[in-house]
Design an enzyme around this catalytic site. Structure first.
Site, PDB file in Angstrom:
ATOM      1  CB  ILE A 137      -0.456   6.623   6.911  1.00 20.06           C
ATOM      2  CG1 ILE A 137      -1.901   7.062   7.245  1.00 20.06           C
ATOM      3  CG2 ILE A 137       0.194   5.911   8.105  1.00 20.06           C
ATOM      4  CD1 ILE A 137      -2.088   8.001   8.403  1.00 20.06           C
ATOM      5  CB  SER A 186      -8.364   6.002   1.551  1.00 16.22           C
ATOM      6  OG  SER A 186      -7.585   7.134   1.212  1.00 16.22           O
ATOM      7  CE  LYS A 213      -8.395   1.732   0.367  1.00 16.63           C
ATOM      8  NZ  LYS A 213      -8.272   0.535   1.207  1.00 16.63           N
ATOM      9  CE1 TYR A 255      -6.163   2.790  -1.930  1.00 11.42           C
ATOM     10  CE2 TYR A 255      -6.451   5.174  -1.789  1.00 11.42           C
ATOM     11  CZ  TYR A 255      -6.094   3.982  -1.202  1.00 11.42           C
ATOM     12  OH  TYR A 255      -5.664   3.963   0.103  1.00 11.42           O
ATOM     13  CG  ASN A 283      -4.886 -13.129  -3.369  1.00 13.46           C
ATOM     14  OD1 ASN A 283      -5.367 -12.047  -3.028  1.00 13.46           O
ATOM     15  ND2 ASN A 283      -4.742 -13.477  -4.635  1.00 13.46           N
ATOM     16  CB  ALA A 338     -14.293   3.198  -7.562  1.00  6.85           C
TER      17      ALA A 338
HETATM   18  P1  NAP Z   1       1.338  -1.083   2.517  1.00  6.80           P
HETATM   19  O1  NAP Z   1       2.416  -0.674   3.437  1.00  6.80           O
HETATM   20  O2  NAP Z   1       1.563  -1.006   1.035  1.00  6.80           O
HETATM   21  O3  NAP Z   1       0.819  -2.528   2.907  1.00  6.80           O
HETATM   22  C1  NAP Z   1      -0.184  -3.141   2.178  1.00  6.80           C
HETATM   23  C2  NAP Z   1      -0.625  -4.355   2.935  1.00  6.80           C
HETATM   24  O4  NAP Z   1      -1.688  -4.975   2.211  1.00  6.80           O
HETATM   25  C3  NAP Z   1       0.488  -5.374   3.076  1.00  6.80           C
HETATM   26  O5  NAP Z   1       0.476  -5.912   4.365  1.00  6.80           O
HETATM   27  C4  NAP Z   1       0.109  -6.424   2.036  1.00  6.80           C
HETATM   28  O6  NAP Z   1       0.503  -7.739   2.426  1.00  6.80           O
HETATM   29  C5  NAP Z   1      -1.389  -6.344   2.074  1.00  6.80           C
HETATM   30  N1  NAP Z   1      -1.962  -6.902   0.847  1.00  6.80           N
HETATM   31  C6  NAP Z   1      -1.916  -6.397  -0.399  1.00  6.80           C
HETATM   32  N2  NAP Z   1      -2.539  -7.213  -1.262  1.00  6.80           N
HETATM   33  C7  NAP Z   1      -2.996  -8.265  -0.528  1.00  6.80           C
HETATM   34  C8  NAP Z   1      -3.709  -9.447  -0.837  1.00  6.80           C
HETATM   35  N3  NAP Z   1      -4.128  -9.716  -2.095  1.00  6.80           N
HETATM   36  N4  NAP Z   1      -3.988 -10.315   0.166  1.00  6.80           N
HETATM   37  C9  NAP Z   1      -3.602 -10.070   1.452  1.00  6.80           C
HETATM   38  N5  NAP Z   1      -2.901  -8.965   1.789  1.00  6.80           N
HETATM   39  C10 NAP Z   1      -2.611  -8.073   0.806  1.00  6.80           C
HETATM   40  O7  NAP Z   1       0.024  -0.204   2.743  1.00  6.80           O
HETATM   41  P2  NAP Z   1      -0.460   0.639   4.010  1.00  6.80           P
HETATM   42  O8  NAP Z   1      -0.100   2.046   3.781  1.00  6.80           O
HETATM   43  O9  NAP Z   1      -0.099  -0.028   5.267  1.00  6.80           O
HETATM   44  O10 NAP Z   1      -2.042   0.534   3.755  1.00  6.80           O
HETATM   45  C11 NAP Z   1      -2.888  -0.286   4.513  1.00  6.80           C
HETATM   46  C12 NAP Z   1      -4.319   0.109   4.179  1.00  6.80           C
HETATM   47  O11 NAP Z   1      -4.507   1.482   4.496  1.00  6.80           O
HETATM   48  C13 NAP Z   1      -4.676  -0.031   2.709  1.00  6.80           C
HETATM   49  O12 NAP Z   1      -5.973  -0.511   2.567  1.00  6.80           O
HETATM   50  C14 NAP Z   1      -4.569   1.391   2.197  1.00  6.80           C
HETATM   51  O13 NAP Z   1      -5.375   1.612   1.076  1.00  6.80           O
HETATM   52  C15 NAP Z   1      -5.033   2.163   3.397  1.00  6.80           C
HETATM   53  N6  NAP Z   1      -4.574   3.553   3.402  1.00  6.80           N
HETATM   54  C16 NAP Z   1      -3.264   3.871   3.449  1.00  6.80           C
HETATM   55  C17 NAP Z   1      -2.887   5.212   3.442  1.00  6.80           C
HETATM   56  C18 NAP Z   1      -1.449   5.646   3.517  1.00  6.80           C
HETATM   57  O14 NAP Z   1      -1.205   6.850   3.372  1.00  6.80           O
HETATM   58  N7  NAP Z   1      -0.490   4.788   3.687  1.00  6.80           N
HETATM   59  C19 NAP Z   1      -3.863   6.199   3.372  1.00  6.80           C
HETATM   60  C20 NAP Z   1      -5.194   5.834   3.318  1.00  6.80           C
HETATM   61  C21 NAP Z   1      -5.549   4.505   3.352  1.00  6.80           C
HETATM   62  P3  NAP Z   1       1.685  -8.538   1.661  1.00  6.80           P
HETATM   63  O15 NAP Z   1       2.909  -7.690   1.721  1.00  6.80           O
HETATM   64  O16 NAP Z   1       1.776  -9.793   2.438  1.00  6.80           O
HETATM   65  O17 NAP Z   1       1.186  -8.753   0.258  1.00  6.80           O
END
Ligand code: NAP
Length: 245
Positions: free
Chosen positions: A186, A140, A157, A153, A61, A155
């Site tokens: 995404i 982000s 990022k 979020y 974690n 704050a």
């Molecule tokens: P996602 O599909 O919801 O995946 C989130 C990931 O974070 C999962 O692999 C999860 O792992 C991991 N995670 C969450 N809490 C955790 C913890 N306490 N310790 C370790 N791992 C943890 O999200 P995503 O869209 O791929 O996003 C990835 C990153 O990109 C994030 O930082 C997000 O803010 C950023 N982002 C995403 C978007 C978008 O549109 N999707 C846009 C801008 C930025 P587990 O499942 O193992 O918990």
């Protein structure tokens, strides 16, 4: 530097998964971190090994400093000292400010921002020793333009960007780079929860005319992790189909 060893947080699924796979294709050994997605993380590691690469799945974690410390120790034993860190793990707990609980604020700050401090702190010492390193934070576009009901979020990022710029100044002369990637909209589990109407509205506002894929973001991460990006410091690369231009 003899061997590139990457640790990608939250790499069992979504953007982290794509980054782990693409870094492996680029020749890195990869530690695939997960907190809950054990099965998917093991599959990512297995996929990398099946391609002839080197990988381990490692549970931690990332909002817990002690677990992060343990994770780095384990990865160092199994793959070697990490010299590419990708802080990707993140969550959202959206709510209008008036309704936002302290726990919703704390959880997002802990997972998205404090985790960067914990991981970078562990990673930097061996990077300094090896005089080579890459630290990449997945922030982000939200940090650049905000989002209603997302004060926590935004704050976290934005904090990641400030952290990366300060860190870049600290380590720039030591062969280490620190940069951020700011994804736009995404297609992952994180955005799958949005209504079709809202998704449609988002996509309409993207000059590229489509949502991004995890692979789109991974391309930027592979570049920043490469030798070709050795003179890029403290930058935020938006991978957003043009949203922020
Ligand atoms: P996602 O599909 O919801 O995946 C989130 C990931 O974070 C999962 O692999 C999860 O792992 C991991 N995670 C969450 N809490 C955790 C913890 N306490 N310790 C370790 N791992 C943890 O999200 P995503 O869209 O791929 O996003 C990835 C990153 O990109 C994030 O930082 C997000 O803010 C950023 N982002 C995403 C978007 C978008 O549109 N999707 C846009 C801008 C930025 P587990 O499942 O193992 O918990």
């Amino acid at each position: 530097m003899d061997k590139r060893i990457a640790l990608v947080t939250g790499a069992g699924r979504g953007i982290g998964r794509a980054i782990a796979l693409e870094l492996a294709k680029d020749g890195c050994a990869v530690a695939v971190n997960y907190s809950r997605s054990e099965g998917p993380a093991n599959e990512v590691a297995a996929e990398i090994r099946a391609m002839g690469g080197e990988a381990v799945a490692v549970k931690a974690n990332v909002s817990d400093a002690a677990e992060v410390k343990e994770m780095f120790k384990l990865v160092a034993e199994q793959l070697g000292a990490v010299n590419i860190l990708v802080c990707n793990a993140g969550i959202t707990k959206d709510n209008l400010l008036m309704r936002m609980k302290e726990s919703e604020w704390d959880d997002v700050i802990d997972t998205d921002l404090n985790s960067l401090f914990y991981c970078a702190k562990e990673a930097v010492r061996p990077m300094l020793k090896g005089r080579w390193g890459r630290i990449i934070a997945i922030t982000s576009v939200n940090a650049l333009r905000g989002g209603a009901g997302q004060c926590n979020y935004a704050a976290a990022k934005a904090g990641m960007i400030g952290f990366i710029k300060s860190l870049a100044r600290e380590v720039a002369a030591k062969g280490i780079t620190a940069n951020a990637i700011a994804p736009g909209f995404i297609e992952t589990d994180m955005t799958a929860v949005l209504s079709d109407e809202l998704k449609g509205k988002f996509v309409e506002s993207i000059p590229a005319g489509r949502a991004g894929t995890p692979r789109d973001v991974a391309g930027a991460a592979v570049f920043l992790a490469s030798e070709n990006a050795s003179y890029i410091q403290g930058q935020v690369i938006a991978v957003d189909g043009g949203i922020t231009m």
